[in-house]
Design an enzyme around this catalytic site. Structure first.
Site, short mmCIF file in Angstrom:
data_model
loop_
_atom_site.label_atom_id
_atom_site.label_comp_id
_atom_site.label_asym_id
_atom_site.label_seq_id
_atom_site.Cartn_x
_atom_site.Cartn_y
_atom_site.Cartn_z
N GLU A 136 2.25 1.09 7.77
CA GLU A 136 0.87 1.07 8.24
C GLU A 136 0.77 1.55 9.68
O GLU A 136 -0.13 2.33 10.04
CB GLU A 136 0.33 -0.35 8.13
CG GLU A 136 -1.08 -0.56 8.62
CD GLU A 136 -1.52 -2.01 8.50
OE1 GLU A 136 -2.71 -2.28 8.76
OE2 GLU A 136 -0.68 -2.86 8.14
N ASP A 160 -3.74 3.02 3.27
CA ASP A 160 -4.23 3.85 4.37
C ASP A 160 -4.63 5.23 3.87
O ASP A 160 -4.79 6.16 4.65
CB ASP A 160 -3.19 3.96 5.49
CG ASP A 160 -1.98 4.78 5.08
OD1 ASP A 160 -1.67 4.85 3.87
OD2 ASP A 160 -1.33 5.38 5.97
N GLU A 204 4.30 -10.44 -4.75
CA GLU A 204 4.15 -9.24 -3.95
C GLU A 204 4.84 -8.09 -4.67
O GLU A 204 6.05 -8.15 -4.93
CB GLU A 204 4.75 -9.42 -2.56
CG GLU A 204 4.55 -8.20 -1.66
CD GLU A 204 5.06 -8.38 -0.25
OE1 GLU A 204 4.87 -7.46 0.56
OE2 GLU A 204 5.66 -9.44 0.05
N THR A 257 2.32 -3.56 8.81
CA THR A 257 3.62 -3.09 8.33
C THR A 257 4.07 -1.85 9.12
O THR A 257 3.27 -1.18 9.76
CB THR A 257 3.56 -2.73 6.84
OG1 THR A 257 2.78 -1.54 6.67
CG2 THR A 257 2.93 -3.86 6.02
N ARG A 258 5.35 -1.55 9.03
CA ARG A 258 5.87 -0.35 9.67
C ARG A 258 5.18 0.89 9.13
O ARG A 258 4.80 1.81 9.87
CB ARG A 258 7.38 -0.23 9.45
CG ARG A 258 8.22 -1.29 10.12
CD ARG A 258 9.69 -1.04 9.84
NE ARG A 258 10.53 -2.13 10.34
CZ ARG A 258 11.84 -2.17 10.19
NH1 ARG A 258 12.46 -1.19 9.55
NH2 ARG A 258 12.55 -3.18 10.66
N ASP A 296 2.31 3.60 -3.32
CA ASP A 296 2.33 5.06 -3.27
C ASP A 296 0.95 5.59 -3.68
O ASP A 296 0.46 5.28 -4.76
CB ASP A 296 3.39 5.60 -4.23
CG ASP A 296 3.71 7.07 -4.01
OD1 ASP A 296 2.80 7.84 -3.64
OD2 ASP A 296 4.88 7.46 -4.20
N ASP A 337 10.60 -5.27 -5.77
CA ASP A 337 10.65 -3.87 -5.33
C ASP A 337 11.76 -3.17 -6.10
O ASP A 337 12.80 -3.76 -6.40
CB ASP A 337 10.90 -3.77 -3.82
CG ASP A 337 10.43 -2.43 -3.25
OD1 ASP A 337 11.01 -1.39 -3.62
OD2 ASP A 337 9.48 -2.42 -2.45
#
Length: 247
Positions: free
Chosen positions: A228, A190, A79, A225-226, A154, A104
């Site tokens: 999203e 999105d 991921e 996800t938050r 991003d 990350d």
């Protein structure tokens, strides 16, 4: 869970084939991320100090020994960009038979994930505080991954920044080379213009087969996800794209 379905049956999953130096796929000219300053509370700072060594991806050169990290024959997914790590935790808990490499560059999120792992008892996640694309390029053996997840990278919406987007033809070729046959690249965004670019890129990569020739409804295995949820509140449309490595 998983329509990362049938991951355990994928050939090559968890192999420790060697990568001799840098990948033939070149590094991007510019990074796909911009490091942000973020506050990290004492609890997360302490979690990093006390527990990161238990969960971190081993440093070094050459291919990671995925079988040593997760167990022989265990399918492994990468991921890239897990944010707060909440979705990573949810998916790892729902699918404990799959190993997760979670990368990350933002340290507060890494601290959050390490704290959650230390409290959960989950043993199927390894964490990199660093560039997941570089990990893929330099430390992952060809044909060894069951999946790659890229959720809400991003979008770099300004035209002059499009060169910094993660999902490009070079990236698609890199992922395709690291996936086992049948392995799944799952992207979600999105930002509609980025979804269109992702669709074109994945459809054009000859080693990948894009399901449905474009976006599909959110698969059950991917939590909302938050980030999203905020986008949905603003009326954004979410696109999930699934591309499998051809045999």
């Amino acid at each position: 869970m998983s329509d990362t379905s049938g991951l355990s049956a994928l050939p090559g999953a968890g192999s420790a084939e060697q990568v001799d130096g840098p990948s033939a796929v070149p590094a991007p000219a510019v990074p796909s991320y911009k490091l942000r300053r973020g506050r990290m509370g004492v609890v997360r700072r302490d979690a990093l100090a006390e527990h990161l060594s238990r969960f971190e991806v081993p440093s070094g050169e050459g291919a990671l020994d995925l079988a040593a990290l997760f167990g022989p024959g265990v399918p492994v997914v990468l991921e890239i960009g897990f944010g707060s790590g909440d979705s990573t935790m949810s998916m790892a808990a729902a699918d404990p038979g799959t190993g997760v490499l979670a990368a990350d560059v933002h340290t507060p999120g890494v601290g959050n994930l390490v704290l959650a792992l230390s409290e959960s008892g989950l043993e199927n996640v390894r964490v990199l505080n660093g560039d997941g694309e570089e990990l893929l390029r330099r430390r992952i053996a060809p044909g060894s991954l069951a999946g790659v997840r890229v959720y809400f990278p991003d979008p770099w919406p300004k035209a002059r920044h499009h060169k910094r987007r993660l999902v490009t033809p070079r990236f698609a070729a890199l992922v395709a080379g690291r996936l086992a046959p049948g392995g799944l690249l799952h992207c979600a965004t999105d930002w509609e213009p980025y979804a269109q670019q992702m669709t074109a890129v994945l459809a054009a990569e000859p080693a990948l087969e894009l399901e449905n020739d474009g976006p599909v409804p959110r698969p059950a295995w991917r939590p909302v996800t938050r980030f999203e949820a905020r986008g949905l509140e603003r009326g954004h449309r979410v696109a999930d794209l699934l591309a499998r490595r051809r045999p």
